[in-house]
Design a protein around this motif. Sequence first.
Motif, mmCIF file in Angstrom:
data_model
loop_
_atom_site.group_PDB
_atom_site.id
_atom_site.type_symbol
_atom_site.label_atom_id
_atom_site.label_comp_id
_atom_site.label_asym_id
_atom_site.label_seq_id
_atom_site.Cartn_x
_atom_site.Cartn_y
_atom_site.Cartn_z
ATOM 1 N N LEU A 176 -10.455 11.482 19.367
ATOM 2 C CA LEU A 176 -11.098 10.311 19.975
ATOM 3 C C LEU A 176 -12.318 9.849 19.178
ATOM 4 C CD1 LEU A 176 -10.788 11.424 23.706
ATOM 5 C CD2 LEU A 176 -9.246 9.992 22.370
ATOM 6 N N ARG A 177 -12.685 10.610 18.148
ATOM 7 C CA ARG A 177 -13.795 10.200 17.289
ATOM 8 C C ARG A 177 -13.315 9.989 15.849
ATOM 9 N NH1 ARG A 177 -16.252 11.518 12.619
ATOM 10 N NH2 ARG A 177 -16.139 13.743 13.136
ATOM 11 N N ASP A 178 -13.035 11.071 15.117
ATOM 12 C CA ASP A 178 -12.639 10.922 13.714
ATOM 13 C C ASP A 178 -11.305 10.174 13.630
ATOM 14 O OD1 ASP A 178 -13.369 11.299 11.113
ATOM 15 O OD2 ASP A 178 -13.192 13.466 11.093
ATOM 16 N N GLY A 179 -10.371 10.564 14.496
ATOM 17 C CA GLY A 179 -9.065 9.888 14.519
ATOM 18 C C GLY A 179 -9.231 8.436 14.900
ATOM 19 N N ILE B 247 -14.521 24.935 11.228
ATOM 20 C CA ILE B 247 -14.105 24.175 10.035
ATOM 21 C C ILE B 247 -13.578 22.803 10.468
ATOM 22 C CG2 ILE B 247 -13.630 26.118 8.490
ATOM 23 C CD1 ILE B 247 -10.630 25.828 9.369
ATOM 24 N N HIS B 248 -13.637 21.889 9.526
ATOM 25 C CA HIS B 248 -13.262 20.503 9.818
ATOM 26 C C HIS B 248 -12.584 19.954 8.548
ATOM 27 C CE1 HIS B 248 -14.205 16.402 11.609
ATOM 28 N NE2 HIS B 248 -13.996 16.079 10.342
ATOM 29 N N PRO B 249 -11.331 20.366 8.323
ATOM 30 C CA PRO B 249 -10.685 19.965 7.067
ATOM 31 C C PRO B 249 -10.050 18.579 7.145
ATOM 32 C CG PRO B 249 -9.909 22.100 7.866
ATOM 33 C CD PRO B 249 -10.578 21.412 9.000
ATOM 34 N N HIS B 250 -10.148 17.860 6.046
ATOM 35 C CA HIS B 250 -9.361 16.628 5.875
ATOM 36 C C HIS B 250 -8.204 16.955 4.941
ATOM 37 C CE1 HIS B 250 -11.466 13.403 8.110
ATOM 38 N NE2 HIS B 250 -12.428 14.318 8.134
ATOM 39 N N ASN B 251 -7.406 15.929 4.635
ATOM 40 C CA ASN B 251 -6.085 16.214 4.058
ATOM 41 C C ASN B 251 -5.817 15.420 2.769
ATOM 42 O OD1 ASN B 251 -3.542 17.505 4.319
ATOM 43 N ND2 ASN B 251 -2.664 15.602 5.135
ATOM 44 N N GLY C 190 -6.101 11.559 6.650
ATOM 45 C CA GLY C 190 -6.188 12.187 7.961
ATOM 46 C C GLY C 190 -6.967 13.477 8.006
ATOM 47 N N ASN C 191 -7.127 13.945 9.248
ATOM 48 C CA ASN C 191 -7.759 15.243 9.505
ATOM 49 C C ASN C 191 -6.677 16.319 9.487
ATOM 50 O OD1 ASN C 191 -9.683 13.218 10.820
ATOM 51 N ND2 ASN C 191 -10.813 15.123 11.104
ATOM 52 N N LEU C 192 -7.105 17.547 9.667
ATOM 53 C CA LEU C 192 -6.155 18.639 9.833
ATOM 54 C C LEU C 192 -5.207 18.320 10.997
ATOM 55 C CD1 LEU C 192 -5.105 21.614 9.886
ATOM 56 C CD2 LEU C 192 -6.865 21.951 11.626
HETATM 57 ZN ZN ZN Z 1 -14.103 14.167 9.467
#
Ligand code: ZN
Length: 562
Positions: A37-40, A243-247, A279-281
């Motif tokens: 609801l935030r990063d996405g 952790i907060h991985p992106h892709n 995208g995010n993880l």
């Molecule tokens: Zn992020």
Amino acid sequence: MKESFKKYIPFKQIDLPDRQWPSKVITKAPTWCSVDLRDGNQALIDPMNLQEKLEFFKALCDMGFKEIEIGFPSASETEYEICRELIEGNHIPDDVSIQVLVQAREHLIRKTFEAIKGAKNVIVHFYNSTSTLQRKVVFKKDMTGIIDIAVQGAALIKELTDSYEGDTNIRFEYSPESFSGTEMDNAVEICKEVMDAIGATKENPLILNLPNTVEMCTANTYADQVEYFIRHLPNRDAAIISIHPHNDRGCGVAASELALLAGAERVEGTLFGNGERTGNLDIVTMGLNMFTQGVDPQLDFSNLPKYKGIYERCTNMKIHERTPYIGELVFTAFSGSHQDAINKGMEYMKQSGTDYWEIPYLPIDPADVGRQYEPIIRINSQSGKGGAAFVMAHNYGYNLPKAMHPEFSGLVQEDCDKKGRELVSHELLKIFEDNYINFPRKYEIVGHPTVIEEGSDGNKIKLTAILRTDGDSKTDIQISGEGNGPIDAFFHGLKGFGIDKYQFVDYSQHAISTGSDSKAVSYIQLKKPDGNNIFGVGISSNIYRSSIFGVLNAINRAEGQK
Ligand code: ZN
Ligand code: KIV
């Protein structure tokens, strides 16, 4: 142009020769935090409206998320209003913490504290960017200046929490944004300063979130960074490592899995990997990877198609056909050898009664994610002989004998070639019915044949039947014969009528349930005068009649081929 790869700076490796993570194993689920609801949301062409956010939020709660980042309430009136509605509309279950993101800047932090009033459990997530590149080109500050921003933010948050009036349980999260592009010793130092400023303790730990904001290195290097960070962090017990991985390199799931081995305890990501750029993880993939290793992910994925529907409706994004576990084609085998192996795996599981999932080419039972076996196999002209037979057995209960597989798959391939496309299961059933059940009857039995069993084991059979030719009742003739079984007796009867050029080769029978009652289905293999085999199928509630019908179907098909 040819040499343009030379403009890229290779990622610097981490000096960690005694790294421990490669020999670790994932044995339990991390704490999951959804940032859909935030990063996405911030990465959508049309961000979600209030109704969509509420629907998505409820879906996340239903799946079992206990920490959900709901937005950036100080960033806009809409974000603020959504936060208020979640709280005032009582949409937040008591055991769920909402997380709110804010930059480490005074007016935004103050506004965030207004936004969370009345909530039961809140994580205030503040961040500032720390990477070498961002310091150089964006902030034009040295590390001391960057640490100041974070520490001032932390101090204000502590002050506002200490003077907060109300019952809200407030926890804190700090992200050194672009952590993976930061020198590790600088990352450790800024986090240590923030922990001190906010007063983190073992009892009230600070969530330290280590974003792979832009994925720029191999997954093992991110794991090295996480392990290095944890080993060098003073007062480690007063922190929860997140952790907060992106892709960006397509390795978000791999990086997250290795980072868990390296000691991370908490994972931020999104459903199906929505988020900035690539995208995010993808939490669904990561969670189901655990599931298929016998580890409970602590999230409910048993109705994935439902969540896919909600996701696609609310975000207006599409899930690719090949997306792990949920893509439309991930339970479809096109190759004949894959189909055969799946078929054999299913058979093995049935026969052996094994407690484990042991099917080649299917790493997960589709039923575990709310998918069905039905579309597992679609038939194209490359499919092997077993594939079509598998669909007939699995979807419709017809266990075609092995010797019949080549004949039936030949009919299927013919139809594929004619249509110029792959077939789906009900088209296979139609081919089967057209050729074996409803095939034009040059010869047919009218009324009920009489079968008299003789001998103690019923092996001797006397059979009498009325045979009609070309649908013309004037041709009706009574045939009768005796034999060792109904097929033998019927053959003798046919011989008397002059049909004597077919040789019986083999047969098999089984019961098939047709709704309330059960019928017998017989597969009859005959040899034609040219030496080739042909099959016939008969279905009847009477086992004798089913084999007689099967013989006639084989003969009718052979005659029809002339
Ligand atoms: Zn992020
Ligand atoms: O990717 C990132 O670094 C972020 C932070 C704000 C956590 O989204």
